[in-house]
Design a protein around this motif. Structure first.
Motif, PDB file in Angstrom:
ATOM      1  N   ILE B  21       0.573  -1.044  -0.019  1.00 22.22           N
ATOM      2  CA  ILE B  21       0.142  -0.288   0.059  1.00 22.22           C
ATOM      3  C   ILE B  21       0.896   1.431   0.331  1.00 22.22           C
ATOM      4  O   ILE B  21       1.819   1.434   0.821  1.00 22.22           O
ATOM      5  N   ASN B  22       0.425   1.769  -0.670  1.00 22.21           N
ATOM      6  CA  ASN B  22       1.752   2.975  -0.943  1.00 22.21           C
ATOM      7  C   ASN B  22       1.269   4.401  -0.734  1.00 22.21           C
ATOM      8  O   ASN B  22      -0.057   4.920  -0.528  1.00 22.21           O
ATOM      9  N   CYS B  23       1.955   4.789  -0.172  1.00 23.75           N
ATOM     10  CA  CYS B  23       1.167   6.525   0.273  1.00 23.75           C
ATOM     11  C   CYS B  23       1.723   8.248   0.673  1.00 23.75           C
ATOM     12  O   CYS B  23       3.748   7.610   0.121  1.00 23.75           O
ATOM     13  N   ALA B  24       1.287   9.403  -0.429  1.00 21.03           N
ATOM     14  CA  ALA B  24       2.235  10.447  -0.559  1.00 21.03           C
ATOM     15  C   ALA B  24       2.192  11.321   0.283  1.00 21.03           C
ATOM     16  O   ALA B  24       1.054  11.548   0.050  1.00 21.03           O
ATOM     17  N   TYR B  25       3.111  11.709   0.673  1.00 21.17           N
ATOM     18  CA  TYR B  25       3.196  13.067   2.116  1.00 21.17           C
ATOM     19  C   TYR B  25       3.592  14.247   1.300  1.00 21.17           C
ATOM     20  O   TYR B  25       4.304  14.124   0.595  1.00 21.17           O
ATOM     21  N   SER B  26       2.880  15.599   1.810  1.00 18.39           N
ATOM     22  CA  SER B  26       2.951  16.334   1.145  1.00 18.39           C
ATOM     23  C   SER B  26       3.784  17.295   1.981  1.00 18.39           C
ATOM     24  O   SER B  26       4.474  17.809   1.086  1.00 18.39           O
ATOM     25  N   ASN B  27       4.207  17.169   3.402  1.00 11.43           N
ATOM     26  CA  ASN B  27       5.258  18.365   3.988  1.00 11.43           C
ATOM     27  C   ASN B  27       6.344  16.850   4.186  1.00 11.43           C
ATOM     28  O   ASN B  27       6.664  16.899   4.656  1.00 11.43           O
ATOM     29  N   SER B  28       7.954  18.015   3.626  1.00 13.16           N
ATOM     30  CA  SER B  28       9.705  17.534   3.543  1.00 13.16           C
ATOM     31  C   SER B  28       9.537  17.913   4.842  1.00 13.16           C
ATOM     32  O   SER B  28      10.339  17.312   5.690  1.00 13.16           O
ATOM     33  N   LEU B  73       5.477   7.106   1.236  1.00  6.20           N
ATOM     34  CA  LEU B  73       5.833   5.704   1.607  1.00  6.20           C
ATOM     35  C   LEU B  73       5.149   4.462   1.956  1.00  6.20           C
ATOM     36  O   LEU B  73       4.010   4.574   0.656  1.00  6.20           O
ATOM     37  N   SER B  74       5.628   3.485   2.508  1.00 12.18           N
ATOM     38  CA  SER B  74       4.652   1.792   1.957  1.00 12.18           C
ATOM     39  C   SER B  74       4.154   1.138   2.369  1.00 12.18           C
ATOM     40  O   SER B  74       5.267   1.446   4.013  1.00 12.18           O
ATOM     41  N   LEU B  75       3.516   0.690   2.773  1.00  6.83           N
ATOM     42  CA  LEU B  75       3.408  -0.298   3.897  1.00  6.83           C
ATOM     43  C   LEU B  75       3.517  -1.574   3.409  1.00  6.83           C
ATOM     44  O   LEU B  75       2.760  -2.351   2.399  1.00  6.83           O
ATOM     45  N   GLN B  76       4.228  -2.394   3.449  1.00  5.70           N
ATOM     46  CA  GLN B  76       4.224  -4.385   3.116  1.00  5.70           C
ATOM     47  C   GLN B  76       3.469  -5.297   3.940  1.00  5.70           C
ATOM     48  O   GLN B  76       4.169  -4.834   4.748  1.00  5.70           O
ATOM     49  N   ILE B  77       2.422  -5.579   3.474  1.00  7.18           N
ATOM     50  CA  ILE B  77       2.042  -6.665   4.183  1.00  7.18           C
ATOM     51  C   ILE B  77       2.686  -8.544   4.100  1.00  7.18           C
ATOM     52  O   ILE B  77       1.673  -8.345   2.838  1.00  7.18           O
ATOM     53  N   ALA B  78       2.704  -9.344   4.725  1.00  7.41           N
ATOM     54  CA  ALA B  78       3.488 -10.417   3.664  1.00  7.41           C
ATOM     55  C   ALA B  78       2.156 -11.136   4.459  1.00  7.41           C
ATOM     56  O   ALA B  78       2.042 -11.114   5.307  1.00  7.41           O
ATOM     57  N   ALA B  79       2.557 -12.383   3.416  1.00  9.69           N
ATOM     58  CA  ALA B  79       0.983 -13.482   3.501  1.00  9.69           C
ATOM     59  C   ALA B  79      -0.065 -12.837   4.269  1.00  9.69           C
ATOM     60  O   ALA B  79      -0.634 -13.153   5.810  1.00  9.69           O
ATOM     61  N   THR B  80      -0.673 -11.803   3.506  1.00  9.22           N
ATOM     62  CA  THR B  80      -2.396 -11.130   3.212  1.00  9.22           C
ATOM     63  C   THR B  80      -3.547 -12.079   4.289  1.00  9.22           C
ATOM     64  O   THR B  80      -3.105 -13.330   3.418  1.00  9.22           O
ATOM     65  N   GLN B  81      -3.941 -11.816   5.146  1.00  9.96           N
ATOM     66  CA  GLN B  81      -4.343 -13.044   5.670  1.00  9.96           C
ATOM     67  C   GLN B  81      -6.654 -11.935   5.822  1.00  9.96           C
ATOM     68  O   GLN B  81      -6.127 -10.750   5.656  1.00  9.96           O
ATOM     69  N   GLY B 103      -3.353  10.820   5.356  1.00 14.42           N
ATOM     70  CA  GLY B 103      -3.853  10.471   4.373  1.00 14.42           C
ATOM     71  C   GLY B 103      -4.800  10.012   3.784  1.00 14.42           C
ATOM     72  O   GLY B 103      -5.531   9.870   4.197  1.00 14.42           O
ATOM     73  N   PRO B 104      -5.769   9.907   2.532  1.00  9.87           N
ATOM     74  CA  PRO B 104      -6.337   9.339   1.786  1.00  9.87           C
ATOM     75  C   PRO B 104      -6.949   8.339   1.952  1.00  9.87           C
ATOM     76  O   PRO B 104      -8.100   8.165   1.882  1.00  9.87           O
ATOM     77  N   GLY B 105      -6.258   7.031   2.354  1.00  4.44           N
ATOM     78  CA  GLY B 105      -6.922   5.856   2.519  1.00  4.44           C
ATOM     79  C   GLY B 105      -6.916   4.741   1.470  1.00  4.44           C
ATOM     80  O   GLY B 105      -7.105   5.515   0.390  1.00  4.44           O
ATOM     81  N   THR B 106      -6.287   3.667   2.001  1.00 11.06           N
ATOM     82  CA  THR B 106      -6.454   3.003   0.902  1.00 11.06           C
ATOM     83  C   THR B 106      -7.439   1.303   1.302  1.00 11.06           C
ATOM     84  O   THR B 106      -7.356   0.654   1.886  1.00 11.06           O
ATOM     85  N   ARG B 107      -8.367   0.756   0.876  1.00 11.33           N
ATOM     86  CA  ARG B 107      -9.365   0.070   1.590  1.00 11.33           C
ATOM     87  C   ARG B 107      -8.525  -1.432   0.550  1.00 11.33           C
ATOM     88  O   ARG B 107      -8.127  -1.107  -0.417  1.00 11.33           O
ATOM     89  N   LEU B 108      -8.548  -1.840   1.548  1.00 12.32           N
ATOM     90  CA  LEU B 108      -7.561  -3.494   1.236  1.00 12.32           C
ATOM     91  C   LEU B 108      -8.306  -4.875   1.147  1.00 12.32           C
ATOM     92  O   LEU B 108      -8.962  -4.819   2.455  1.00 12.32           O
ATOM     93  N   SER B 109      -8.856  -5.322   0.219  1.00 10.82           N
ATOM     94  CA  SER B 109      -9.855  -6.424   0.076  1.00 10.82           C
ATOM     95  C   SER B 109      -9.376  -7.830   0.408  1.00 10.82           C
ATOM     96  O   SER B 109      -8.114  -7.918  -1.309  1.00 10.82           O
ATOM     97  N   VAL B 110      -8.966  -8.813   0.678  1.00 10.79           N
ATOM     98  CA  VAL B 110      -8.407 -10.116   0.742  1.00 10.79           C
ATOM     99  C   VAL B 110      -9.678 -10.036   0.278  1.00 10.79           C
ATOM    100  O   VAL B 110     -10.252 -11.489   0.571  1.00 10.79           O
ATOM    101  N   LEU B 111      -9.269 -11.636  -1.177  1.00 13.76           N
ATOM    102  CA  LEU B 111      -9.890 -12.489  -1.593  1.00 13.76           C
ATOM    103  C   LEU B 111      -9.211 -13.750  -1.267  1.00 13.76           C
ATOM    104  O   LEU B 111      -8.714 -14.685  -0.457  1.00 13.76           O
ATOM    105  N   PRO B 112     -10.905 -14.945  -1.344  1.00 12.18           N
ATOM    106  CA  PRO B 112     -10.542 -15.978   0.001  1.00 12.18           C
ATOM    107  C   PRO B 112      -9.862 -16.745  -1.982  1.00 12.18           C
ATOM    108  O   PRO B 112      -9.756 -16.576  -2.207  1.00 12.18           O
TER     109      PRO B 112
END
Lengths: 117, 112
Positions: B21-28, B73-81, B103-112
């Motif tokens: 999941i990625n995120c761009a921030y604005s304030n240096s 900024l990024s968030l990596q989730i291993a072996a998503t559940q 940030g605006p948010g990202t919806r993570l949907s995990v498919l079975p």
């Protein structure tokens, strides 16, 4: 970790009435608490910063007379939505940081779902 | 995520796969960053944080990467559940003791 408790979790009120939301830090003292509002499918937007023993600082566009904030102790801040209208319906969330320890995470309350009918 | 308003960006991943999941921030000037997870009807929950003097930090199944050059900024989730399904927000703070900007948010949907 630190706990922030928010009450109530859900409230329905009639237009024109006022609603008070409480935010408590349960195991730490918070000289500063923050109030956010979140509309459906949107991010959290800061409304105001609540400082213990002094007036709150409101973000641009937030009416201080409509959203009254009181931070009377180091563990309690309240947000009162006065003369509520349907457009005030939203998810309100408070947070607090444990200051004096360098940069730390913010702990969030469970949120309050306000519905104005 | 780049959109704001009524349409959260959505990331769909297969159970067991890795998520990014990625995120761009604005304030240096921001010097402290957090990833939060928010489940429906609940307040945000802390996942992992990183300070500006680091470019990578690992937790349990999660890794945060910070690229200050491009303010990313990024968030990596291993072996998503399935329990990872939620909306994920990055948050930055430019000043000690001040509020976080989300940030605006990202919806993570995990498919079975």
């Amino acid at each position: 970790g630190a706990v922030v408790s928010q009450h109530p979790s859900r409230v329905i009120c009639k237009s024109g009435t006022s609603v008070k939301i409480e935010c408590r830090s349960l195991d730490f003292q918070a000289t500063t608490m923050f109030w956010y509002r979140q509309f459906p499918k949107q991010s959290l937007m800061l409304m105001a910063t609540s400082n213990e023993g002094s007036k709150a600082t409101y973000e641009q566009g937030v009416e201080k007379d409509k959203f009254l904030i009181n931070h009377a102790s180091l563990t309690l801040s309240t947000l009162t939505v006065t003369s509520a209208h349907p457009e005030d319906s939203s998810f309100y969330i408070c947070s607090a940081r444990v200051l004096g320890q360098g940069n730390t995470e913010a702990f969030f309350g469970q949120g309050t779902r306000l519905t104005v009918v | 995520g780049e959109s704001v308003g009524l349409h959260l960006p959505t990331l769909s991943v297969q159970e067991g796969d890795n998520s990014i999941i990625n995120c761009a921030y604005s304030n240096s000037a921001s010097d402290y960053f957090i990833w939060y997870k928010q489940e429906s009807g609940k307040g945000p929950q802390f996942i992992i944080d990183i300070r500006s003097n680091m470019d990578k930090r690992q937790g349990q199944r999660v890794t945060v990467l910070l690229n200050k050059t491009v303010k990313h900024l990024s968030l990596q989730i291993a072996a998503t559940q399935p329990g990872d399904s939620a909306v994920y927000f990055c948050a930055e703070t430019p000043n000690y003791g001040q509020n976080f900007v989300f940030g605006p948010g990202t919806r993570l949907s995990v498919l079975p």
